[in-house]
Scaffold this active site. Structure first.
Site, short mmCIF file in Angstrom:
data_model
loop_
_atom_site.label_atom_id
_atom_site.label_comp_id
_atom_site.label_asym_id
_atom_site.label_seq_id
_atom_site.Cartn_x
_atom_site.Cartn_y
_atom_site.Cartn_z
CG HIS A 36 4.13 11.34 13.11
ND1 HIS A 36 5.30 11.27 12.28
CD2 HIS A 36 2.97 10.48 12.76
CE1 HIS A 36 5.09 9.60 11.75
NE2 HIS A 36 3.75 9.57 11.74
CD GLU A 83 -4.75 10.80 11.44
OE1 GLU A 83 -5.50 11.05 10.63
OE2 GLU A 83 -4.76 10.29 12.65
CG ASP A 95 8.65 10.92 12.16
OD1 ASP A 95 7.49 12.16 11.31
OD2 ASP A 95 8.61 10.89 13.29
CG HIS A 96 3.79 11.43 7.21
ND1 HIS A 96 4.11 10.10 8.26
CD2 HIS A 96 3.17 12.64 6.92
CE1 HIS A 96 2.45 10.78 8.58
NE2 HIS A 96 2.46 11.23 7.92
CB VAL A 140 11.77 -11.24 4.07
CG1 VAL A 140 11.39 -10.27 3.35
CG2 VAL A 140 10.88 -11.69 4.88
CG ASP A 172 -1.56 1.44 1.09
OD1 ASP A 172 -2.30 1.11 0.60
OD2 ASP A 172 -1.14 1.60 2.34
N1 LIG Z 1 0.47 2.31 4.17
C1 LIG Z 1 1.20 3.66 5.50
O1 LIG Z 1 -0.09 4.22 4.78
C2 LIG Z 1 1.91 3.61 6.60
C3 LIG Z 1 2.93 2.43 6.18
N2 LIG Z 1 3.66 2.47 6.63
C4 LIG Z 1 4.35 1.17 7.27
O2 LIG Z 1 5.41 1.22 6.23
C5 LIG Z 1 5.77 -0.14 6.04
C6 LIG Z 1 4.74 -1.05 4.50
O3 LIG Z 1 3.77 -0.67 4.97
P1 LIG Z 1 2.22 -1.31 4.51
O4 LIG Z 1 2.31 -1.09 2.31
O5 LIG Z 1 1.14 -0.82 3.98
O6 LIG Z 1 1.85 -2.59 3.83
P2 LIG Z 1 1.24 -3.52 3.03
O7 LIG Z 1 0.89 -4.68 4.05
O8 LIG Z 1 0.16 -3.28 2.14
O9 LIG Z 1 2.39 -4.51 2.04
C7 LIG Z 1 3.68 -5.14 2.91
C8 LIG Z 1 4.37 -5.47 1.31
O10 LIG Z 1 5.18 -6.30 2.19
C9 LIG Z 1 5.48 -7.94 1.29
N3 LIG Z 1 5.54 -8.79 2.08
C10 LIG Z 1 4.70 -9.51 3.06
N4 LIG Z 1 5.39 -10.33 3.90
C11 LIG Z 1 7.23 -10.71 3.16
C12 LIG Z 1 7.34 -12.17 3.24
N5 LIG Z 1 7.53 -12.51 3.66
N6 LIG Z 1 8.56 -11.73 2.10
C13 LIG Z 1 8.43 -10.42 1.16
N7 LIG Z 1 7.90 -9.17 0.91
C14 LIG Z 1 6.69 -9.51 1.91
C15 LIG Z 1 4.29 -7.61 0.90
O11 LIG Z 1 4.40 -8.27 -0.53
P3 LIG Z 1 3.58 -10.00 -1.28
O12 LIG Z 1 2.17 -9.22 -1.02
O13 LIG Z 1 3.92 -9.53 -2.66
O14 LIG Z 1 4.21 -10.73 -0.64
C16 LIG Z 1 3.94 -6.21 0.74
O15 LIG Z 1 4.78 -5.39 -0.53
C17 LIG Z 1 5.07 -1.27 7.18
O16 LIG Z 1 6.54 -1.28 8.01
C18 LIG Z 1 4.08 0.48 7.90
O17 LIG Z 1 3.90 0.35 9.20
C19 LIG Z 1 4.34 4.03 7.32
C20 LIG Z 1 3.32 4.96 6.50
C21 LIG Z 1 2.33 5.36 6.53
O1 LIG Z 2 1.75 8.04 10.35
C1 LIG Z 2 0.98 8.61 10.54
O2 LIG Z 2 0.45 9.78 9.94
C2 LIG Z 2 -0.98 9.26 9.83
C3 LIG Z 2 -1.80 11.01 9.65
O3 LIG Z 2 -0.55 12.09 8.68
P1 LIG Z 2 -0.45 13.27 8.51
O4 LIG Z 2 0.40 13.44 7.40
O5 LIG Z 2 -2.19 12.73 7.26
O6 LIG Z 2 -1.15 13.91 9.43
C4 LIG Z 2 -1.80 8.86 10.25
O7 LIG Z 2 -3.59 8.60 10.23
C5 LIG Z 2 -1.71 7.19 10.66
O8 LIG Z 2 -2.48 6.55 11.61
C6 LIG Z 2 -0.16 6.83 11.51
O9 LIG Z 2 0.16 6.18 11.44
#
Ligand SMILES: NC(=O)C1=CN([C@@H]2O[C@H](COP(=O)(O)OP(=O)(O)OC[C@H]3O[C@@H](n4cnc5c(N)ncnc54)[C@H](OP(=O)(O)O)[C@@H]3O)[C@@H](O)[C@H]2O)C=CC1
Ligand SMILES: O=C1O[C@H](COP(=O)(O)O)[C@@H](O)[C@H](O)[C@H]1O
Length: 499
Positions: A241, A217, A179-180, A88, A14
């Site tokens: 944050h 939020e 840290d965005h 992984v 995502d």
């Molecule tokens: N989404 C967000 O808005 C935010 C996310 N984060 C952080 O970013 C990171 C990713 O989040 P997000 O993208 O939401 O997570 P998702 O669950 O959407 O994606 C996880 C990814 O990890 C891969 N994956 C999972 N298991 C394995 C494995 N065993 N081996 C290799 N690849 C693997 C998946 O690939 P596949 O399914 O193809 O294996 C997929 O590409 C996390 O640390 C989250 O906390 C931080 C801030 C905001």
């Molecule tokens: O890191 C995070 O931030 C968002 C809020 O970010 P913003 O840039 O929209 O203020 C928060 O919704 C989320 O829960 C948290 O993981």
């Protein structure tokens, strides 16, 4: 900028889709990517290069802020994109990856500069870093950098353990902790903006009565129940944050800091934060959780009725806290921080209230998102007290955030490619943040602090207002109207001062 290979773990996830690809594309359009750039996306899903590229294209069409979205430009951008399957835990996949990266470097005739971006769950961070090290992926003669998403640990001990493992594979100087909030334009320009709003003399001599930092939020837990129900507002927003915002603000008073000083000054501030202990946490911290309510005329369910949340969960979706920085400039100034979900509006804002005579206050407001702006509101002694806040509000001149404002990920990825760590979280401050937060986590764990239930669509529990009222302050600009559950009518909530 030096040529580089960008290796993305979690390329099918995502965050990659919503933030990383649009940011890379924008850098490409702005000609801010290295002229020789190779991208290798990794995940478990079986995808061909072509279907992966089609997925990335879809994400750009949906999430990119660029108005240049013609098929030719996108295709050219995607030419440097490849996809490979990697689990992984499978060591042989890293050996294969090393060969792929080396072949690509040879093909493009570029230096082995490698950026490893971990956009995967935190449970994989240590395994990946160790495997990068052991496979030789990180041993080439060019630079190597590890970009790591949050959360960085679950508490002080796990953060230390994670850091220890990462340090077996990467030096601190090569670790870029995202840290965005540090990538937000208003945060990065805070010092410059303060200086153009206040004079040097103001910065040195004005007395600050209080500071309020809010990141509130309207969103609820969304699709992230599994993560959020174990994290809560304290780990999701506060430890990272919110404390970063506090550091970024306080290092700019009484004199502007330079980029070189930022890391040291931030740690200095964290070391000066007056520690809490598990017992007195109740005096300084308010914990909340949302119940059902109405937001923007829509009925929303309470936290414990959200899909995926444990029955009767005690998790926090709101926190407000009073902090004190024990240094000569800040020691008499309470700093109030609050953050929470399913509140009345979406806003991230800092309000600095200066000491001023009479009921009318001098305020400096820094609007960080979604609108952006900084305004110094001069007090007006001709106003009746009840008119003050309405009047101040009308003086605010925030710039409406346009669709086309730079995203934090663009800045941060660009900085990481350049090797500029100014706006990444250094281990020292991360460790100090966890140290400060740990007694609160302990108090939560032992249920020493009540969980106040607040209706969705409000500004959180009443106890968060009382936290300030005890000291003679109130949260500025909370826009309470008839749809609130409390009796306050009128546009703004004006509290009586108790002293
Ligand atoms: N989404 C967000 O808005 C935010 C996310 N984060 C952080 O970013 C990171 C990713 O989040 P997000 O993208 O939401 O997570 P998702 O669950 O959407 O994606 C996880 C990814 O990890 C891969 N994956 C999972 N298991 C394995 C494995 N065993 N081996 C290799 N690849 C693997 C998946 O690939 P596949 O399914 O193809 O294996 C997929 O590409 C996390 O640390 C989250 O906390 C931080 C801030 C905001
Ligand atoms: O890191 C995070 O931030 C968002 C809020 O970010 P913003 O840039 O929209 O203020 C928060 O919704 C989320 O829960 C948290 O993981």
């Amino acid at each position: 900028m030096e040529p580089a290979t960008f290796v993305l773990f979690g390329a099918t996830g995502d965050l990659a889709k919503r933030k990383i690809y649009p940011a890379l594309y924008q850098l490409y359009i702005d000609q801010k990517l290295p002229s020789s750039f190779s991208f290798i996306g990794l995940g478990r899903r079986e995808l061909t290069h072509t279907s992966f590229q089609a997925n990335v294209e879809k994400s750009l069409l949906t999430f990119s802020r660029s108005d240049v979205k013609d098929a030719v430009r996108i295709k050219k951008f995607l030419n440097s994109f490849q996809y490979h399957v990697l689990d992984v835990d499978r060591k042989e996949d890293y050996t294969k990856l090393l060969k792929l990266v080396e072949d690509r470097e040879a093909e493009l005739n570029i230096m082995p500069n490698r950026m490893f971006y971990l956009s995967v769950g935190p449970e994989f961070f240590e395994t990946i870093a160790t495997n990068i090290h052991e496979s030789g992926l990180g041993s080439a003669s060019g630079w190597k950098r590890l970009v790591i998403e949050k959360p960085f640990g679950h508490d002080l001990e796990s953060a230390r353990q994670l850091n220890h493992t990462l340090n077996q594979a990467f030096d601190e100087s090569d670790i870029y902790r995202i840290d965005h909030y540090l990538g937000k334009p208003m945060v990065q320009q805070m010092g410059q903006l303060l200086q153009s709003t206040l004079t040097e003399q103001d910065l040195r001599t004005r007395t600050i009565a209080s500071v309020q930092i809010s990141a509130i939020e309207t969103l609820g837990v969304e699709e992230r129940a599994g993560y959020y129900d174990h994290a809560g507002a304290i780990r999701d927003m506060f430890q990272n944050h919110m404390l970063q915002l506090l550091m970024m603000l306080t290092i700019e008073f009484p004199k502007r800091s330079s980029a070189d000083e930022v890391v040291n000054l931030k740690s200095k501030i964290m070391k000066s934060l007056m520690p809490l202990n598990k017992i007195d946490v109740t005096q300084h911290v308010v914990r909340g959780q949302y119940a059902s309510g109405v937001i923007k005329e829509e009925q929303v369910v309470g936290y414990t009725d959200e899909a995926g949340i444990a029955l009767g969960s005690h998790n926090d979706t709101f926190i407000a806290a009073r902090l004190r920085v024990d240094d000569p400039f800040w020691k008499d100034t309470p700093i109030y921080i609050r953050t929470g979900k399913r509140l009345k509006e979406k806003v991230t804002r800092i309000v600095i209230e200066f000491t001023s005579e009479g009921p009318v206050k001098d305020l400096l407001t820094i609007e960080i998102g979604p609108d952006e702006g900084i305004t110094f509101l001069k007090s007006r002694s001709d106003l009746a007290f009840s008119d003050v806040e309405t009047s101040l509000r009308s003086q605010l001149s925030f710039t409406k955030k346009e669709v086309n404002v730079k995203d934090a990920y663009e800045t941060l990825i660009h900085d990481a490619l350049l090797g500029d760590k100014t706006y990444f979280a250094h281990w020292n401050e991360v460790e100090l943040s966890w140290e400060w937060v740990q007694p609160i986590l302990d108090a939560y764990q032992d249920n020493l602090i009540p969980l106040h239930i607040y209706p969705a669509g409000t500004y959180g529990p009443q106890e968060a207002n009382e936290l300030l009222m005890k000291d003679g302050f109130h949260w500025w600009f909370d826009n309470r109207n008839a749809s609130d559950n409390d009796a306050t009518k009128g546009e703004f909530n004006i509290y009586e001062y108790t002293n």
